[in-house]
Design a protein around this motif. Structure first.
Motif, PDB file in Angstrom:
ATOM      1  N   PRO A 164       0.830  -1.216   0.000  1.00  0.00           N
ATOM      2  CA  PRO A 164       0.000   0.000   0.000  1.00  0.00           C
ATOM      3  C   PRO A 164       0.862   1.263   0.000  1.00  0.00           C
ATOM      4  CG  PRO A 164       0.146  -0.875   2.211  1.00  0.00           C
ATOM      5  CD  PRO A 164       0.843  -1.869   1.307  1.00  0.00           C
ATOM      6  N   ASP A 165       0.264   2.333  -0.488  1.00  0.00           N
ATOM      7  CA  ASP A 165       0.947   3.629  -0.458  1.00  0.00           C
ATOM      8  C   ASP A 165       0.786   4.308   0.896  1.00  0.00           C
ATOM      9  OD1 ASP A 165       1.810   3.466  -3.146  1.00  0.00           O
ATOM     10  OD2 ASP A 165      -0.191   4.061  -3.813  1.00  0.00           O
ATOM     11  N   LEU A 194      -4.363   2.285   1.544  1.00  0.00           N
ATOM     12  CA  LEU A 194      -4.597   3.158   0.386  1.00  0.00           C
ATOM     13  C   LEU A 194      -3.651   2.851  -0.759  1.00  0.00           C
ATOM     14  CD1 LEU A 194      -4.754   6.675   2.099  1.00  0.00           C
ATOM     15  CD2 LEU A 194      -6.681   5.193   1.483  1.00  0.00           C
ATOM     16  N   LYS A 195      -4.163   2.964  -1.967  1.00  0.00           N
ATOM     17  CA  LYS A 195      -3.368   3.004  -3.182  1.00  0.00           C
ATOM     18  C   LYS A 195      -3.688   4.342  -3.820  1.00  0.00           C
ATOM     19  CE  LYS A 195      -0.594  -0.069  -4.883  1.00  0.00           C
ATOM     20  NZ  LYS A 195       0.773  -0.059  -4.417  1.00  0.00           N
ATOM     21  N   ILE A 196      -2.652   5.103  -4.156  1.00  0.00           N
ATOM     22  CA  ILE A 196      -2.822   6.470  -4.659  1.00  0.00           C
ATOM     23  C   ILE A 196      -2.390   6.555  -6.116  1.00  0.00           C
ATOM     24  CG2 ILE A 196      -2.190   8.899  -4.322  1.00  0.00           C
ATOM     25  CD1 ILE A 196      -3.696   7.610  -1.915  1.00  0.00           C
ATOM     26  N   ASP A 197      -3.228   7.167  -6.949  1.00  0.00           N
ATOM     27  CA  ASP A 197      -2.865   7.488  -8.323  1.00  0.00           C
ATOM     28  C   ASP A 197      -1.948   8.707  -8.235  1.00  0.00           C
ATOM     29  OD1 ASP A 197      -2.836   8.976 -10.790  1.00  0.00           O
ATOM     30  OD2 ASP A 197      -4.558   7.796 -11.457  1.00  0.00           O
ATOM     31  N   GLU A 198      -0.672   8.500  -8.533  1.00  0.00           N
ATOM     32  CA  GLU A 198       0.341   9.554  -8.368  1.00  0.00           C
ATOM     33  C   GLU A 198       0.069  10.773  -9.248  1.00  0.00           C
ATOM     34  OE1 GLU A 198       2.860   9.808  -6.227  1.00  0.00           O
ATOM     35  OE2 GLU A 198       2.293   7.907  -5.324  1.00  0.00           O
ATOM     36  N   SER A 232      -7.043   5.640  -5.621  1.00  0.00           N
ATOM     37  CA  SER A 232      -7.487   4.719  -6.671  1.00  0.00           C
ATOM     38  C   SER A 232      -8.035   3.421  -6.090  1.00  0.00           C
ATOM     39  CB  SER A 232      -6.344   4.424  -7.643  1.00  0.00           C
ATOM     40  OG  SER A 232      -5.259   3.823  -6.965  1.00  0.00           O
ATOM     41  N   ASP A 233      -7.558   3.053  -4.891  1.00  0.00           N
ATOM     42  CA  ASP A 233      -8.101   1.872  -4.227  1.00  0.00           C
ATOM     43  C   ASP A 233      -7.980   2.074  -2.723  1.00  0.00           C
ATOM     44  OD1 ASP A 233      -9.305  -0.606  -3.946  1.00  0.00           O
ATOM     45  OD2 ASP A 233      -7.514  -1.753  -4.469  1.00  0.00           O
ATOM     46  N   ILE A 234      -8.922   1.505  -2.004  1.00  0.00           N
ATOM     47  CA  ILE A 234      -8.930   1.595  -0.544  1.00  0.00           C
ATOM     48  C   ILE A 234      -9.563   0.314  -0.018  1.00  0.00           C
ATOM     49  CG2 ILE A 234     -11.078   2.920  -0.601  1.00  0.00           C
ATOM     50  CD1 ILE A 234     -10.143   4.330   1.999  1.00  0.00           C
ATOM     51  N   LYS A 235      -8.928  -0.259   0.978  1.00  0.00           N
ATOM     52  CA  LYS A 235      -9.423  -1.485   1.608  1.00  0.00           C
ATOM     53  C   LYS A 235      -9.359  -1.299   3.120  1.00  0.00           C
ATOM     54  CE  LYS A 235      -9.443  -4.228  -2.142  1.00  0.00           C
ATOM     55  NZ  LYS A 235     -10.628  -4.135  -2.913  1.00  0.00           N
ATOM     56  N   PHE A 236     -10.100  -2.162   3.813  1.00  0.00           N
ATOM     57  CA  PHE A 236     -10.043  -2.113   5.266  1.00  0.00           C
ATOM     58  C   PHE A 236     -10.090  -3.504   5.862  1.00  0.00           C
ATOM     59  CE2 PHE A 236     -14.642  -2.454   4.820  1.00  0.00           C
ATOM     60  CZ  PHE A 236     -15.028  -3.217   5.924  1.00  0.00           C
ATOM     61  N   GLN A 237      -9.539  -3.598   7.051  1.00  0.00           N
ATOM     62  CA  GLN A 237      -9.702  -4.748   7.921  1.00  0.00           C
ATOM     63  C   GLN A 237     -10.141  -4.191   9.259  1.00  0.00           C
ATOM     64  OE1 GLN A 237      -5.862  -6.820   7.793  1.00  0.00           O
ATOM     65  NE2 GLN A 237      -6.979  -8.530   6.894  1.00  0.00           N
ATOM     66  N   THR A 238     -11.253  -4.682   9.745  1.00  0.00           N
ATOM     67  CA  THR A 238     -11.785  -4.194  11.016  1.00  0.00           C
ATOM     68  C   THR A 238     -12.195  -5.367  11.877  1.00  0.00           C
ATOM     69  OG1 THR A 238     -12.537  -2.099  10.105  1.00  0.00           O
ATOM     70  CG2 THR A 238     -13.641  -2.852  12.105  1.00  0.00           C
ATOM     71  N   PHE A 239     -11.741  -5.321  13.098  1.00  0.00           N
ATOM     72  CA  PHE A 239     -12.202  -6.251  14.116  1.00  0.00           C
ATOM     73  C   PHE A 239     -12.996  -5.414  15.087  1.00  0.00           C
ATOM     74  CE2 PHE A 239     -11.819  -8.068  18.337  1.00  0.00           C
ATOM     75  CZ  PHE A 239     -12.310  -9.338  18.117  1.00  0.00           C
ATOM     76  N   GLY A 240     -14.281  -5.685  15.187  1.00  0.00           N
ATOM     77  CA  GLY A 240     -15.087  -4.896  16.104  1.00  0.00           C
ATOM     78  C   GLY A 240     -16.565  -5.172  15.924  1.00  0.00           C
ATOM     79  N   CYS A 241     -17.344  -4.297  16.471  1.00  0.00           N
ATOM     80  CA  CYS A 241     -18.803  -4.437  16.460  1.00  0.00           C
ATOM     81  C   CYS A 241     -19.362  -4.100  15.078  1.00  0.00           C
ATOM     82  CB  CYS A 241     -19.401  -3.502  17.508  1.00  0.00           C
ATOM     83  SG  CYS A 241     -19.144  -1.757  17.138  1.00  0.00           S
ATOM     84  N   MET A 248      -4.870   9.045   9.112  1.00  0.00           N
ATOM     85  CA  MET A 248      -3.549   8.468   9.404  1.00  0.00           C
ATOM     86  C   MET A 248      -2.950   7.822   8.154  1.00  0.00           C
ATOM     87  SD  MET A 248      -4.138   6.807  13.153  1.00  0.00           S
ATOM     88  CE  MET A 248      -2.463   6.229  13.338  1.00  0.00           C
ATOM     89  N   ALA A 249      -3.774   7.159   7.345  1.00  0.00           N
ATOM     90  CA  ALA A 249      -3.279   6.535   6.117  1.00  0.00           C
ATOM     91  C   ALA A 249      -2.786   7.595   5.129  1.00  0.00           C
ATOM     92  CB  ALA A 249      -4.376   5.674   5.487  1.00  0.00           C
ATOM     93  N   ILE A 250      -3.498   8.695   5.023  1.00  0.00           N
ATOM     94  CA  ILE A 250      -3.061   9.788   4.150  1.00  0.00           C
ATOM     95  C   ILE A 250      -1.765  10.398   4.678  1.00  0.00           C
ATOM     96  CG2 ILE A 250      -3.636  12.102   3.283  1.00  0.00           C
ATOM     97  CD1 ILE A 250      -6.618  11.170   3.299  1.00  0.00           C
ATOM     98  N   GLN A 251      -1.679  10.579   5.998  1.00  0.00           N
ATOM     99  CA  GLN A 251      -0.450  11.110   6.593  1.00  0.00           C
ATOM    100  C   GLN A 251       0.725  10.166   6.350  1.00  0.00           C
ATOM    101  OE1 GLN A 251      -0.054  14.246   8.237  1.00  0.00           O
ATOM    102  NE2 GLN A 251       2.034  13.649   7.731  1.00  0.00           N
ATOM    103  N   ASP A 252       0.478   8.866   6.443  1.00  0.00           N
ATOM    104  CA  ASP A 252       1.517   7.871   6.180  1.00  0.00           C
ATOM    105  C   ASP A 252       2.007   7.993   4.736  1.00  0.00           C
ATOM    106  OD1 ASP A 252       3.126   5.506   6.810  1.00  0.00           O
ATOM    107  OD2 ASP A 252       1.697   4.385   5.557  1.00  0.00           O
ATOM    108  N   TYR A 253       1.087   8.171   3.808  1.00  0.00           N
ATOM    109  CA  TYR A 253       1.450   8.365   2.399  1.00  0.00           C
ATOM    110  C   TYR A 253       2.291   9.639   2.240  1.00  0.00           C
ATOM    111  CZ  TYR A 253       0.981   9.930  -2.419  1.00  0.00           C
ATOM    112  OH  TYR A 253       1.247  10.412  -3.678  1.00  0.00           O
TER     113      TYR A 253
END
Length: 172
Positions: free
Chosen positions: A22-23, A41-45, A51-60, A114-119
């Motif tokens: 991921p980006d 996140l995957k970002i179109d430079e 361009s793509d976004i996925k998630f993994q969530t453990f919770g309610c 946070m994902a955008i900041q990481d990118y």
């Protein structure tokens, strides 16, 4: 307790999974409280667009619905547009959440930001140390607490949930 939109996103979540290489990645939550959310996140430079976004969530159910709705809202947006998505926007798109579940919408917006900041950090060559996770479950005075398994309101010092008959000594 949950409306039709929330139930749809809980039962049929969109964009579940992991993006290899991921980006940007944003992770929020506390496993002892019951909600953990990771956004990839995957970002179109060229366009600076998600361009793509996925998630993994453990919770309610609310946490899963929030993750699903958030990814639908952010996919295809420019980074500037995605930065403006707030917890309130997500809750409104879900047509409301139960009062004791509004914190789940905070998790979604926080994970996206946070994902955008990481990118942005990766692009700038900034390496930030990963925060050590605080596994303790603490409350401030007067805060309401809920069972991580069945969402029943509990006394913050409870070690056993009478509603679902679960031991809370480690999870609570």
């Amino acid at each position: 307790m949950y409306n039709q939109v929330v139930m749809d996103h809980f039962k049929n979540p969109r964009n579940v999974g992991v993006i290899e290489d991921p980006d940007g990645v944003g992770e929020v939550g506390n496993p002892l409280c019951g909600d953990m959310m990771t956004i990839y996140l995957k970002i179109d430079e060229n366009e600076k667009r998600i361009s793509d976004i996925k998630f993994q969530t453990f919770g309610c159910g609310s946490a899963i619905a929030v993750s699903s709705m958030l990814t639908e809202m952010a996919k295809g947006k420019t980074l500037d547009e995605a930065r403006k998505i707030s917890n309130k926007d997500v809750a409104e798109a879900l047509e409301g959440l139960p009062k004791n579940k509004l914190h789940c919408s905070n998790l979604g917006a926080d994970a996206l930001h946070m994902a955008i900041q990481d990118y942005d950090d990766k692009k700038a060559g900034i390496v930030r140390p990963r925060e050590e996770r605080e596994e303790k479950h603490e409350h401030g005075d007067g805060e309401t607490c809920y069972c991580p398994y069945c969402d029943v309101e509990l006394d913050e010092k409870a070690s056993f949930c009478e509603a679902c008959q679960r031991d809370l000594t480690e999870e609570h």
